[in-house]
Design a protein around this motif. Structure first.
Motif, mmCIF file in Angstrom:
data_model
loop_
_atom_site.group_PDB
_atom_site.id
_atom_site.type_symbol
_atom_site.label_atom_id
_atom_site.label_comp_id
_atom_site.label_asym_id
_atom_site.label_seq_id
_atom_site.Cartn_x
_atom_site.Cartn_y
_atom_site.Cartn_z
ATOM 1 N N ARG A 1 50.088 36.837 39.775
ATOM 2 C CA ARG A 1 49.759 37.065 41.158
ATOM 3 C C ARG A 1 50.191 38.551 41.531
ATOM 4 O O ARG A 1 49.283 39.284 41.990
ATOM 5 N N LEU B 1 47.396 40.778 40.285
ATOM 6 C CA LEU B 1 46.129 40.489 40.958
ATOM 7 C C LEU B 1 46.175 41.485 42.233
ATOM 8 O O LEU B 1 45.469 42.339 42.680
ATOM 9 N N GLN C 1 46.073 45.260 41.547
ATOM 10 C CA GLN C 1 44.886 45.748 41.157
ATOM 11 C C GLN C 1 44.127 46.150 42.503
ATOM 12 O O GLN C 1 43.464 46.988 42.609
ATOM 13 N N GLN C 2 44.415 45.239 43.565
ATOM 14 C CA GLN C 2 43.627 45.506 44.753
ATOM 15 C C GLN C 2 44.145 46.399 45.715
ATOM 16 O O GLN C 2 43.692 47.183 46.504
ATOM 17 N N ALA D 1 47.494 45.254 33.972
ATOM 18 C CA ALA D 1 46.843 45.475 35.004
ATOM 19 C C ALA D 1 45.457 46.286 34.971
ATOM 20 O O ALA D 1 44.664 46.069 35.591
ATOM 21 N N SER E 1 40.815 41.690 33.506
ATOM 22 C CA SER E 1 39.955 41.736 34.885
ATOM 23 C C SER E 1 40.447 40.456 35.830
ATOM 24 O O SER E 1 41.375 39.593 35.360
ATOM 25 N N GLY E 2 39.987 40.563 37.010
ATOM 26 C CA GLY E 2 40.345 39.534 37.994
ATOM 27 C C GLY E 2 39.870 38.135 37.453
ATOM 28 O O GLY E 2 40.680 37.066 37.887
ATOM 29 N N ASP E 3 38.924 38.022 37.056
ATOM 30 C CA ASP E 3 38.274 36.659 36.540
ATOM 31 C C ASP E 3 39.350 36.102 35.390
ATOM 32 O O ASP E 3 39.541 35.099 35.646
ATOM 33 N N ILE F 1 42.310 36.784 35.004
ATOM 34 C CA ILE F 1 43.674 36.393 35.603
ATOM 35 C C ILE F 1 43.691 34.961 36.696
ATOM 36 O O ILE F 1 44.561 34.174 36.257
ATOM 37 N N TYR F 2 42.406 34.883 37.103
ATOM 38 C CA TYR F 2 42.122 33.494 37.881
ATOM 39 C C TYR F 2 42.114 32.305 36.797
ATOM 40 O O TYR F 2 42.752 31.328 37.087
ATOM 41 N N MET G 1 45.910 33.864 46.311
ATOM 42 C CA MET G 1 44.691 34.074 46.906
ATOM 43 C C MET G 1 44.368 34.651 48.386
ATOM 44 O O MET G 1 43.837 35.394 48.779
#
Length: 558
Positions: A293, A296, A299-300, A321, A325-327, A329-330, A457
């Protein structure tokens, strides 16, 4: 000091005045103002998570109501009444545990005795803890007293589950919702106590304890007590992790770096080592999810993670980081979340942890190819077909043959999620600043009710408009809007939590942050907002259009 006379930290440092209460300033200030002005209620309902100060504030309020030298709403703790309440010897302040006294007869007994005037104090105070445990008949018996209370009696009801309190009881009380105490407040309080006792400590260790306490001061001080016993009156990170069952960030980073780097064997070895050290499997999964988390969020919005410095203390964090990629990590969070559910139903947690580690490695190994291509499987197949045609063309050119041009299908541009104006407009039509302020006020509490995965999220969401029937929430990124809208469990959990906190049913509509200004402008334009016109010849008078979106909108009246 003998073992018998030792008192736990949370008992020794229990607040004795409103000023001592941590993290509940709005509640304590309201109660002090009521005491100063003489506008106290005959019944109060204190709700909130465990260890947030409900019972402590109830006792302070009981002292303040009977204090002989009340100063600015604070009890002096020196008069006979305050001393007797602190010692638990004042018979006019009665504490009742509803978990073990939840029958009709017990409440009828309270009702009958409440009629008699206090013997020593000015006000007879009944503090009923865990009031939600009362039976239906007991609530009905209590309701009669709350409807026609004697002038000399005050009831203070405390509960961790306000949704179980009948509406007829709630409507006859002043309700105060105690919030989870922030980690910074917990750390500051522990730091103050340790400094007072002359005990050395590591700041990072206090952060570990605060995280494990989950917003409860009592839990934080209980864990601190254990750490002090374990570490011979010195608070270190290792001791805090040992007591809480947590895992150091460096170990988490090393584990994730191994599996994402294709070293599944190294990841399995790290898991086996942590389990051998006695680490709890469920806590390990939770720590991994929180680490991901933080990746994520970093990164943002790097500033949010940098401010806490919670996950940046190991050398693996920034490289992960930058490379994950975000995908991906999800996907890893999804694997861990599924494993977390499985651990609750098994007696062999090591087996499921090993399977999860292998799955994390497989997820990470399959991701680079797709990421390098930057396309979905269907697009990859299309690109491969185009490459084959180009290779054939090159071969023909080499042989001197005429060739037809190869049609290259351009990659489809990403489209933003469609804005559902049918759901948005009814909310905008009735939106008010007061409704938005109310939603924003409970928004942190709503997020704290979610699971770790869902909370991650929703971290960068923000309510931007609200009405009595709905809330509009903006997200910084398109992909999060799509994921949240497609997550039925998340939306159900959000709306149920919102209903519980607000006391009424509210729908939630999601919108992408960049699209929100356009939606807002279009709505205002269609409902009377000013349009660009020639310079007015007469002086203009600005008047309010509506109290939408939490700010003032004006329209020129020429």
């Amino acid at each position: 000091m003998s073992a018998v006379s030792y008192q736990a930290l949370y008992r020794v440092w229990r607040p004795q005045t409103f000023a001592d209460v941590i993290g509940q300033t709005a509640i304590t200030q309201t109660l002090k103002n009521a005491l100063v002005s003489g506008q106290t209620s005959h019944a109060y309902l204190f709700t909130g998570p465990r260890g947030t100060g409900k019972t402590s504030v109830a006792k302070i309020l009981a002292k303040a109501l009977n204090c002989e030298h009340l100063t600015d709403g604070e009890p002096d703790n020196t008069c006979a009444s305050c001393v007797a309440i602190n010692e638990g010897s004042l018979t006019d302040v009665i504490e009742i545990d509803a978990a073990s006294n939840n029958g009709v007869d017990e409440i009828r007994d309270i009702r009958d005795k409440a009629k008699y005037a206090p013997t020593q104090a000015r006000v007879k105070v009944y503090i009923i803890d865990e009031v939600h445990m009362l039976s239906t008949g007991a609530f009905n018996a209590l309701l009669k007293t709350l409807e026609e209370p004697p002038a000399h009696v005050v009831f203070i009801l405390a509960t961790t589950e306000p949704q179980k309190i009948p509406a007829t009881i709630q409507s006859r009380t002043q309700r105060f919702d105690f919030r989870r105490i922030t980690s910074s407040d917990l750390e500051a309080r522990m730091r103050y106590i340790l400094d007072d006792k002359g005990i050395t400590y590591d700041d990072a260790a206090l952060a570990v304890i605060a995280q494990a306490a989950e917003g409860g001061m009592r839990d934080a001080l209980s864990i601190l007590d254990q750490v002090l016993s374990f570490g011979d009156n010195h608070v270190t990170v290792d001791n805090a992790l040992a007591v809480t069952g947590g895992v150091a960030a460096s170990e988490l980073g090393a584990l994730l770096a191994a599996v994402t780097g294709g070293d599944t064997a190294g990841g399995l070895t790290a898991v086996a080592k942590l389990l051998a050290l006695g680490k709890d499997a469920g806590r390990l999964i939770e720590d991994l999810i929180e680490y991901l988390r933080d990746l994520l969020v970093y990164q943002q919005a790097p500033a949010l993670v940098a401010a806490t410095d919670a996950a940046l203390r190991d050398e693996h964090f920034k490289p992960l980081a930058e490379t994950l990629s975000g995908d991906r990590i999800y996907q890893m969070i999804a694997v861990l979340n599924e494993t977390q559910q499985q651990l609750r139903l098994t007696n062999h947690p090591a087996l499921y942890l090993q399977v999860a580690t292998v799955r994390l490695g497989a997820t990470s190994a399959s991701a680079p190819a797709a990421e390098a291509a930057g396309a979905a499987p269907a697009e990859l197949a299309q690109l491969q077909e185009q490459v084959t045609k180009l290779q054939q063309t090159v071969a023909k050119l080499r042989d001197g043959q005429a060739v037809a041009p190869v049609a290259v299908t351009p990659k489809r541009p990403k489209t933003s999620p469609q804005v559902n104006t049918a759901k948005l407009n009814p909310i905008l039509a009735a939106a008010t600043k007061a409704d938005l302020a109310a939603v924003r006020d409970i928004w942190p509490d709503l997020l704290s009710m979610l699971t770790v995965t869902k909370r991650a999220m929703m971290k960068i969401s923000n309510p931007v408009a609200a009405s009595p029937s709905g809330v509009i929430v903006s997200f910084d990124y398109d992909i999060l809007v799509e994921r949240a809208e497609n997550d039925t469990a998340l939306m159900t959990e959000l709306e149920a939590g919102l209903t519980r906190l607000m006391g009424k049913e509210l729908s939630i509509v999601l919108v992408q942050k960049d699209a929100w200004p356009k939606v807002r402008k279009a709505y205002l334009a269609s409902h009377g907002a000013p349009q660009p016109t020639a310079k007015p010849t007469a002086p203009s008078v600005a008047k309010p259009l509506t109290d939408l979106f939490g700010d003032q909108v004006t329209i020129e009246d020429n």
